[in-house]
Design a protein around this motif. Structure first.
Motif, PDB file in Angstrom:
ATOM      1  N   MET A   1       0.820  -1.213   0.000  1.00  0.00           N
ATOM      2  CA  MET A   1       0.000   0.000   0.000  1.00  0.00           C
ATOM      3  C   MET A   1       0.854   1.263   0.000  1.00  0.00           C
ATOM      4  O   MET A   1       0.431   2.305   0.480  1.00  0.00           O
ATOM      5  N   ASN A   2       2.094   1.151  -0.474  1.00  0.00           N
ATOM      6  CA  ASN A   2       3.044   2.265  -0.536  1.00  0.00           C
ATOM      7  C   ASN A   2       3.235   2.933   0.831  1.00  0.00           C
ATOM      8  O   ASN A   2       3.504   4.127   0.921  1.00  0.00           O
ATOM      9  N   ALA A   3       3.138   2.154   1.895  1.00  0.00           N
ATOM     10  CA  ALA A   3       3.251   2.715   3.251  1.00  0.00           C
ATOM     11  C   ALA A   3       4.685   3.112   3.606  1.00  0.00           C
ATOM     12  O   ALA A   3       4.896   4.006   4.415  1.00  0.00           O
ATOM     13  N   GLN A   4       5.661   2.429   3.027  1.00  0.00           N
ATOM     14  CA  GLN A   4       7.072   2.724   3.283  1.00  0.00           C
ATOM     15  C   GLN A   4       7.361   2.785   4.790  1.00  0.00           C
ATOM     16  O   GLN A   4       7.964   3.718   5.297  1.00  0.00           O
ATOM     17  N   GLU A   5       6.933   1.745   5.485  1.00  0.00           N
ATOM     18  CA  GLU A   5       7.057   1.677   6.938  1.00  0.00           C
ATOM     19  C   GLU A   5       8.413   1.109   7.352  1.00  0.00           C
ATOM     20  O   GLU A   5       8.504   0.049   7.954  1.00  0.00           O
ATOM     21  N   TRP A   6       9.476   1.807   6.981  1.00  0.00           N
ATOM     22  CA  TRP A   6      10.833   1.418   7.373  1.00  0.00           C
ATOM     23  C   TRP A   6      11.606   2.673   7.740  1.00  0.00           C
ATOM     24  O   TRP A   6      11.312   3.772   7.296  1.00  0.00           O
ATOM     25  N   TRP A   7      12.583   2.477   8.583  1.00  0.00           N
ATOM     26  CA  TRP A   7      13.437   3.565   9.038  1.00  0.00           C
ATOM     27  C   TRP A   7      14.839   3.018   9.217  1.00  0.00           C
ATOM     28  O   TRP A   7      15.022   1.808   9.432  1.00  0.00           O
ATOM     29  N   PHE A   8      15.815   3.909   9.166  1.00  0.00           N
ATOM     30  CA  PHE A   8      17.208   3.498   9.271  1.00  0.00           C
ATOM     31  C   PHE A   8      17.968   4.434  10.191  1.00  0.00           C
ATOM     32  O   PHE A   8      17.666   5.621  10.276  1.00  0.00           O
ATOM     33  N   VAL A   9      18.937   3.869  10.887  1.00  0.00           N
ATOM     34  CA  VAL A   9      19.894   4.665  11.645  1.00  0.00           C
ATOM     35  C   VAL A   9      21.252   4.353  11.024  1.00  0.00           C
ATOM     36  O   VAL A   9      21.836   3.307  11.285  1.00  0.00           O
ATOM     37  N   PRO A  10      21.729   5.256  10.140  1.00  0.00           N
ATOM     38  CA  PRO A  10      23.023   5.022   9.519  1.00  0.00           C
ATOM     39  C   PRO A  10      24.152   5.531  10.404  1.00  0.00           C
ATOM     40  O   PRO A  10      24.010   6.533  11.093  1.00  0.00           O
ATOM     41  N   GLY A  11      25.245   4.820  10.373  1.00  0.00           N
ATOM     42  CA  GLY A  11      26.439   5.254  11.090  1.00  0.00           C
ATOM     43  C   GLY A  11      27.663   5.065  10.214  1.00  0.00           C
ATOM     44  O   GLY A  11      27.816   4.026   9.568  1.00  0.00           O
ATOM     45  N   ILE A  12      28.508   6.091  10.171  1.00  0.00           N
ATOM     46  CA  ILE A  12      29.764   6.033   9.435  1.00  0.00           C
ATOM     47  C   ILE A  12      30.890   6.081  10.459  1.00  0.00           C
ATOM     48  O   ILE A  12      30.840   6.880  11.413  1.00  0.00           O
ATOM     49  N   ARG A  13      31.893   5.219  10.263  1.00  0.00           N
ATOM     50  CA  ARG A  13      32.989   5.104  11.229  1.00  0.00           C
ATOM     51  C   ARG A  13      33.413   6.489  11.737  1.00  0.00           C
ATOM     52  O   ARG A  13      33.692   7.387  10.961  1.00  0.00           O
ATOM     53  N   GLY A  14      33.397   6.633  13.050  1.00  0.00           N
ATOM     54  CA  GLY A  14      33.808   7.874  13.688  1.00  0.00           C
ATOM     55  C   GLY A  14      32.658   8.748  14.150  1.00  0.00           C
ATOM     56  O   GLY A  14      32.842   9.570  15.045  1.00  0.00           O
ATOM     57  N   ASP A  15      31.459   8.592  13.575  1.00  0.00           N
ATOM     58  CA  ASP A  15      30.358   9.450  14.016  1.00  0.00           C
ATOM     59  C   ASP A  15      29.634   8.837  15.218  1.00  0.00           C
ATOM     60  O   ASP A  15      29.883   7.695  15.613  1.00  0.00           O
ATOM     61  N   LYS A  16      28.755   9.632  15.803  1.00  0.00           N
ATOM     62  CA  LYS A  16      28.063   9.228  17.034  1.00  0.00           C
ATOM     63  C   LYS A  16      27.221   7.963  16.830  1.00  0.00           C
ATOM     64  O   LYS A  16      27.256   7.053  17.663  1.00  0.00           O
ATOM     65  N   ASN A  17      26.460   7.897  15.743  1.00  0.00           N
ATOM     66  CA  ASN A  17      25.628   6.718  15.500  1.00  0.00           C
ATOM     67  C   ASN A  17      26.472   5.463  15.363  1.00  0.00           C
ATOM     68  O   ASN A  17      26.120   4.408  15.887  1.00  0.00           O
TER      69      ASN A  17
END
Length: 173
Positions: free
Chosen positions: A42-58
């Motif tokens: 239903m085109n809900a796009q019910e996903w989320w991401f927490v990206p982290g790149i080496r050195g950053d807080k995430n």
């Protein structure tokens, strides 16, 4: 073998990453953009991401969640936490894991097209990421992905079941 795109047939998931390679913010954005274009119920796009790149807080938080569970992932240049909503459908069906899988597959194929490697995995400290990123029900920290480059010379021949084994009519319990 039936011909398929080399992006699909050559993609593989390393268990070792080049610790000297650094992914850029632009490359991470390209991966997330690929996820954005995935199909969803239903085109809900019910996903989320927490990206982290080496050195950053995430990345520092995500790396702590990986340590002791999937230590092979600790040299990856980037880590991505993949989240879905537990019961997103207005119709009572749980499409969350399926739709999230489509979004992650888009990222995996985009990474391959960019000369990168990604590997999804499910062994990490869910309580830690839920606490640190304030994720509560009905949202689920479902999987994570590593992203980076495999060390030079590291390749893997991929093995797959024969096509006939994928057909239910040939399945034996």
């Amino acid at each position: 073998m039936t011909d398929i795109s080399k992006i699909i047939s050559r993609r593989w998931s390393p268990r070792e990453y080049d610790p000297d390679f650094s992914i850029t913010n632009e490359q991470m954005d390209q991966l997330l953009e690929a996820a954005r274009w995935a199909p969803s119920a239903m085109n809900a796009q019910e996903w989320w991401f927490v990206p982290g790149i080496r050195g950053d807080k995430n990345y520092k938080v995500l790396r702590r969640a990986v340590a002791g569970f999937s230590d092979w992932a600790l040299d990856a240049s980037g880590l991505i936490l993949n989240i879905h909503q537990e019961y997103p459908s207005r119709h009572g069906l749980d499409f969350g894991p399926y739709d999230l899988g489509s979004a992650v597959q888009n990222m995996l194929l985009q990474a391959e097209a960019m000369g990168l490697h990604m590997r999804p995995f499910a062994t990490f400290d869910r309580e830690l990421v839920s606490r640190e990123f304030q994720i509560a029900a009905p949202y689920v920290p479902f999987t994570m992905c590593t992203v980076g480059k495999a060390p030079a010379g590291l390749t893997k021949d991929r093995e797959r079941k024969p096509m006939q084994q994928l057909l239910w009519e040939n399945h034996q319990a």
